[in-house]
Design an enzyme around this catalytic site. Structure first.
Site, PDB file in Angstrom:
ATOM      1  N   LYS A   1       0.848  -1.202   0.000  1.00  0.00           N
ATOM      2  CA  LYS A   1       0.000   0.000   0.000  1.00  0.00           C
ATOM      3  C   LYS A   1       0.871   1.234   0.000  1.00  0.00           C
ATOM      4  CE  LYS A   1      -3.974  -2.155   0.337  1.00  0.00           C
ATOM      5  NZ  LYS A   1      -5.156  -2.024  -0.513  1.00  0.00           N
TER       6      LYS A   1
ATOM      7  N   HIS B   1      -6.743 -13.245  -7.633  1.00  0.00           N
ATOM      8  CA  HIS B   1      -7.547 -12.160  -7.075  1.00  0.00           C
ATOM      9  C   HIS B   1      -8.922 -12.237  -7.732  1.00  0.00           C
ATOM     10  CE1 HIS B   1      -8.656  -8.120  -5.709  1.00  0.00           C
ATOM     11  NE2 HIS B   1      -7.597  -8.141  -4.919  1.00  0.00           N
TER      12      HIS B   1
HETATM   13  C1  RUB Z   1      -7.198  -5.194   0.790  1.00  0.00           C
HETATM   14  C2  RUB Z   1      -6.999  -5.277  -0.663  1.00  0.00           C
HETATM   15  C3  RUB Z   1      -7.580  -6.391  -1.478  1.00  0.00           C
HETATM   16  C4  RUB Z   1      -8.937  -6.805  -1.035  1.00  0.00           C
HETATM   17  C5  RUB Z   1      -9.815  -7.440  -2.092  1.00  0.00           C
HETATM   18  O1  RUB Z   1      -6.493  -4.071   1.367  1.00  0.00           O
HETATM   19  O2  RUB Z   1      -6.301  -4.470  -1.213  1.00  0.00           O
HETATM   20  O3  RUB Z   1      -7.549  -6.071  -2.825  1.00  0.00           O
HETATM   21  O4  RUB Z   1      -8.623  -7.787  -0.127  1.00  0.00           O
HETATM   22  O5  RUB Z   1     -10.957  -7.994  -1.531  1.00  0.00           O
HETATM   23  P1  RUB Z   1      -6.679  -3.707   2.911  1.00  0.00           P
HETATM   24  P2  RUB Z   1     -11.293  -9.560  -1.498  1.00  0.00           P
HETATM   25  O6  RUB Z   1      -6.046  -4.801   3.711  1.00  0.00           O
HETATM   26  O7  RUB Z   1      -5.940  -2.393   3.091  1.00  0.00           O
HETATM   27  O8  RUB Z   1      -8.145  -3.568   3.158  1.00  0.00           O
HETATM   28  O9  RUB Z   1     -10.137 -10.244  -0.814  1.00  0.00           O
HETATM   29  O10 RUB Z   1     -12.550  -9.633  -0.707  1.00  0.00           O
HETATM   30  O11 RUB Z   1     -11.457 -10.017  -2.903  1.00  0.00           O
END
Ligand code: RUB
Length: 413
Positions: free
Chosen positions: A153, A269
């Protein structure tokens, strides 16, 4: 010309599981359910909106789908295995049968593919995960404890050097995994070649210091380039690749998993899945998506946060977890990835739901730690250790400073 009205209702027929692809749909309609179910089976196999002179008895008998169960708003349709292409069709053709035109039928208000089961003659055409949960654990030398990861991030904006520094700090704090975010692929501010090489150096440095870690490089791109890009990042030192299954397609996952030149695990993802999975009455469930990802060879898959984090998908998260690990599947197990708004104070509850065979992953929950990325990584690892040892996180935090600081900032869920 005489046109026979064929009935697709076979409600008391038991179907041979080896001969059919069996789907469960949730149907919302003003029509009698029998008519709606019959319309689905007809549209998706040998019928259309009207009787047709070209449909012969033998064609209907052999290739017509059968409605085998109606219970409330749930309808089971069995498609003869012969309706599916052999070898060359793959998931696109399967999806156009089980999840195609039926979603546009005007007479049906809402429709959701809840589950799908394949006979072995179709399963055999797919090889499943090459590494899976076990393979990932082997690579990381971590046989029992949950894997602990981070999403670098901010999502976008860091340079290759910044990214590599983040990954190093995360590894130095004990994390086993890190990954690019879904919106980062090959932007000018962070070219994929420079990023992959810089991150590989960080991972090598960590290895020399005795810590094993992998970073999933996001190669989500057009179908005409994805294999080439995967091969390139591998040659630049990537130890894991990441692909968005909904935007790139199941066929992209399969192509990567089956290509002999790709020798690293695939982190899957699911960005954009909410458009498909979120409405409980419409779309496609995470359960069905997970079954397809496993069949196509995804090694790790985002499943949501099991009712705990910022992006929870209710029952769908648990269904997805089960489908990743289901022992009845012919394929290797998929590593379920819990991610989305995760922080140390929720890890205990999440692991209670998931069990130990899971990858817990935090972006903000690592980079937002008051002590920085290394402390954030430590805080997450300490929370996982507490859950692994069966100690309450508050007690564990007494002599684990980074965890204590994280609990002070975000609390316990
Ligand atoms: C989480 C993140 C992911 C999400 C996707 O960032 O960037 O892309 O997990 O969602 P943070 P999912 O930890 O800062 O919230 O896993 O539900 O598909």
């Amino acid at each position: 010309m005489m046109m026979k009205d064929y009935s697709y209702l076979h409600l008391d027929e038991s179907t041979d599981p080896e001969g059919y692809v069996v789907c469960e749909y949730r149907v919302t309609t003003d029509m009698p359910m029998e008519n709606a179910a019959s319309a689905i089976a007809a549209e998706q196999s040998t019928g259309t909106w009207t009787g047709i002179s070209t449909l012969r008895d033998d064609v209907f008998e052999r290739y017509g789908a059968r409605v085998t169960r109606i219970e409330g708003d749930l309808v089971e349709v069995a498609y003869p295995a012969e309706d599916f292409s052999i070898d060359v069709g793959g998931v696109p053709q399967i999806l156009s049968v089980i999840a195609g035109n039926l979603f546009g039928l005007e007479s049906i208000g809402k429709l959701r593919l809840e589950d799908v089961r394949f006979p072995s003659c179709i399963q055999e055409q797919f090889s499943g995960p090459r590494f899976g949960a076990e393979g990932l654990r082997r690579i990381l030398g971590r046989p029992e404890k949950p894997l602990v990861g981070t999403i670098v991030k901010p999502k976008i904006g860091l340079s290759p050097e910044d990214t590599a520094e983040y990954v190093y700090e995360a590894g130095a704090g004990g994390l086993t995994n890190s990954k690019d975010d879904e919106t980062l692929v090959d932007q000018r501010f962070c070219p994929i070649e420079d990023r992959t090489k810089a991150v590989a150096e960080s991972l090598d440095r960590l290895k020399e210091e005795g810590h094993r870690m992998v970073h999933a490089v996001n190669i989500s791109t057009g179908g005409h380039r994805i294999l080439e890009l995967a091969e390139k990042v591998q040659s630049w030192g990537a130890k894991q690749i990441m692909v968005d299954v909904i935007t790139c397609g199941f066929a992209a996952v399969q192509a990567l998993a089956e290509d002999p030149s790709i020798k690293v695990p695939i982190h899957v993802h699911r960005t954009m899945h909410g458009a498909i999975t979120r409405d409980p009455l419409h779309g496609i469930s995470m359960l069905a998506i997970t079954r397809l990802v496993r069949m196509c060879g995804g090694d790790a898959l985002h499943i949501g946060t099991l009712g705990v984090g910022k992006m929870s998908g209710g029952k769908g998260d648990h269904d997805s977890l089960e489908a990743c690990l289901d022992g009845g599947s012919p394929y290797a197990t998929v590593m379920p990835v819990c991610s989305g708004g995760v922080y140390p104070g929720m890890v205990g509850r999440m692991i209670e739901e998931s069990g130990m065979n899971v990858q817990i992953q935090a972006g903000g929950g690592v980079a937002g730690h008051p002590g920085g990325v290394r402390s954030g990584a430590r805080g997450m690892c300490q929370a996982v250790d507490a859950a692994f040892l069966g100690v309450h996180v508050r007690d564990y935090a007494e002599d684990h400073r980074e965890l204590r600081e994280a609990l002070d900032k975000w609390g316990i869920k």
